[in-house]
Design a protein around this motif. Structure first.
Motif, short mmCIF file in Angstrom:
data_model
loop_
_atom_site.label_atom_id
_atom_site.label_comp_id
_atom_site.label_asym_id
_atom_site.label_seq_id
_atom_site.Cartn_x
_atom_site.Cartn_y
_atom_site.Cartn_z
N TYR A 131 -15.24 2.48 6.70
CA TYR A 131 -15.54 3.72 5.99
C TYR A 131 -15.40 4.93 6.93
O TYR A 131 -15.39 4.79 8.15
CB TYR A 131 -16.97 3.68 5.43
CG TYR A 131 -17.15 2.62 4.38
CD1 TYR A 131 -16.80 2.86 3.06
CD2 TYR A 131 -17.64 1.37 4.72
CE1 TYR A 131 -16.94 1.88 2.10
CE2 TYR A 131 -17.78 0.38 3.76
CZ TYR A 131 -17.44 0.64 2.45
OH TYR A 131 -17.57 -0.33 1.50
N GLU A 136 -8.50 2.53 -0.26
CA GLU A 136 -9.23 1.55 -1.07
C GLU A 136 -9.29 0.20 -0.36
O GLU A 136 -10.33 -0.46 -0.33
CB GLU A 136 -8.56 1.40 -2.45
CG GLU A 136 -9.33 0.53 -3.39
CD GLU A 136 -8.66 0.46 -4.76
OE1 GLU A 136 -8.74 -0.63 -5.36
OE2 GLU A 136 -8.08 1.46 -5.20
N PHE A 137 -8.16 -0.20 0.25
CA PHE A 137 -8.14 -1.44 1.03
C PHE A 137 -9.12 -1.37 2.20
O PHE A 137 -9.87 -2.31 2.45
CB PHE A 137 -6.72 -1.72 1.54
CG PHE A 137 -6.67 -2.81 2.57
CD1 PHE A 137 -6.86 -4.14 2.20
CD2 PHE A 137 -6.47 -2.52 3.91
CE1 PHE A 137 -6.82 -5.15 3.14
CE2 PHE A 137 -6.44 -3.52 4.86
CZ PHE A 137 -6.61 -4.84 4.48
N TYR A 193 0.86 -1.19 0.00
CA TYR A 193 0.00 0.00 0.00
C TYR A 193 0.89 1.24 0.00
O TYR A 193 1.03 1.93 1.01
CB TYR A 193 -0.92 0.00 1.23
CG TYR A 193 -1.75 -1.27 1.31
CD1 TYR A 193 -2.83 -1.46 0.46
CD2 TYR A 193 -1.41 -2.28 2.21
CE1 TYR A 193 -3.55 -2.62 0.51
CE2 TYR A 193 -2.14 -3.44 2.27
CZ TYR A 193 -3.21 -3.61 1.42
OH TYR A 193 -3.93 -4.77 1.46
N HIS A 213 -11.81 0.43 2.47
CA HIS A 213 -13.18 0.34 1.95
C HIS A 213 -13.52 -1.10 1.55
O HIS A 213 -14.65 -1.55 1.75
CB HIS A 213 -13.36 1.27 0.76
CG HIS A 213 -13.36 2.71 1.16
ND1 HIS A 213 -13.21 3.73 0.27
CD2 HIS A 213 -13.50 3.32 2.37
CE1 HIS A 213 -13.25 4.90 0.88
NE2 HIS A 213 -13.42 4.67 2.17
N ASP A 214 -12.53 -1.81 0.99
CA ASP A 214 -12.76 -3.21 0.60
C ASP A 214 -13.09 -4.10 1.80
O ASP A 214 -13.86 -5.05 1.68
CB ASP A 214 -11.54 -3.78 -0.13
CG ASP A 214 -11.38 -3.22 -1.54
OD1 ASP A 214 -12.35 -2.60 -2.05
OD2 ASP A 214 -10.28 -3.39 -2.12
N ILE A 215 -12.49 -3.82 2.95
CA ILE A 215 -12.77 -4.65 4.15
C ILE A 215 -13.91 -4.09 4.99
O ILE A 215 -14.21 -4.61 6.06
CB ILE A 215 -11.50 -4.85 5.00
CG1 ILE A 215 -10.99 -3.52 5.58
CG2 ILE A 215 -10.43 -5.59 4.22
CD1 ILE A 215 -9.90 -3.70 6.64
N GLY A 216 -14.55 -3.00 4.50
CA GLY A 216 -15.75 -2.50 5.17
C GLY A 216 -15.52 -1.42 6.20
O GLY A 216 -16.38 -1.18 7.04
N SER A 245 -4.29 3.96 -1.99
CA SER A 245 -4.38 2.49 -2.04
C SER A 245 -4.78 1.93 -0.66
O SER A 245 -5.50 0.95 -0.58
CB SER A 245 -3.06 1.88 -2.51
OG SER A 245 -2.01 2.15 -1.59
N TRP A 246 -4.30 2.59 0.39
CA TRP A 246 -4.67 2.17 1.75
C TRP A 246 -6.16 2.41 2.00
O TRP A 246 -6.85 1.56 2.56
CB TRP A 246 -3.80 2.90 2.77
CG TRP A 246 -4.09 2.54 4.19
CD1 TRP A 246 -4.55 3.38 5.16
CD2 TRP A 246 -3.95 1.27 4.83
NE1 TRP A 246 -4.71 2.72 6.34
CE2 TRP A 246 -4.34 1.42 6.17
CE3 TRP A 246 -3.53 0.02 4.39
CZ2 TRP A 246 -4.33 0.37 7.08
CZ3 TRP A 246 -3.52 -1.03 5.29
CH2 TRP A 246 -3.91 -0.85 6.62
#
Length: 184
Positions: free
Chosen positions: A85, A77-78, A69, A80-83, A74-75
């Protein structure tokens, strides 16, 4: 001798007639708290609020730069991918009550002990601006003194003072204005 035993038997029979059946102790009877707040309109609106964990995770990026990352984007985005926010939904205080139709329930009365069965009845209700009949249509009282009002009701706004009567085998006790229901 026979006359003495006969006389003692009659005395015992007459003495036993004056002893009431069972017992009922209510010297310390009361509710804590002694008020139940009941809403007429449920607050189910959800709002977005700042996530208290976001800043902790967001600031943790420095420790993960070397693990794939390289940028803060990019961090994020990661995360957000794991929930995780920036904001989370905060449910209205009555959302679950409305969804599951959870009734309004008081605490049980404290300080009442006696021989079972003990029957609890509402003996009187007074109000400043409400409608006593509507309250009586919607409220129930259990044998432990707990009051229950349905989640959805048509009780008018007001302050209702409730008086109770406790009755057990051979005993009875009444309490004036022992509990208050506030409908707002």
């Amino acid at each position: 001798m026979r006359k003495i035993l006969y006389y003692l038997g009659i005395c015992m029979f007459l003495a036993c007639q004056d002893i009431p059946e069972g017992y009922l102790f209510v010297e310390n009877a009361g509710y804590d708290p002694d008020t139940l707040l009941v809403k007429l309109q449920l607050d189910t609106a959800s709002v977005m609020v700042a996530n208290p964990d976001w800043e902790k995770y967001y600031n943790d990026w420095e420790n993960y730069k070397d693990y794939g990352y390289p940028t803060i984007e990019s961090w994020m985005e990661f995360l957000h991918d794991i929930g995780v926010y920036e904001e989370i939904e905060s449910k209205g205080p009555d959302k679950d009550r409305s969804r599951y139709d959870i009734p309004w329930v008081s605490t049980q009365i404290q300080g009442v002990e006696g021989t079972n069965p003990i029957f609890v009845t509402i003996s009187n209700v007074t109000t400043d601006t409400g409608d006593v009949d509507k309250l009586l249509e919607n409220i129930t009282v259990r044998s432990d003194g707990t009051f229950t009002i349905p989640c959805r009701h048509d009780i008018p706004v007001g302050r209702y003072k409730i008086s109770l009567n406790f009755r057990g085998p051979g005993h009875e006790a009444a309490f004036e204005d022992i509990f208050t229901v506030i409908v707002k």
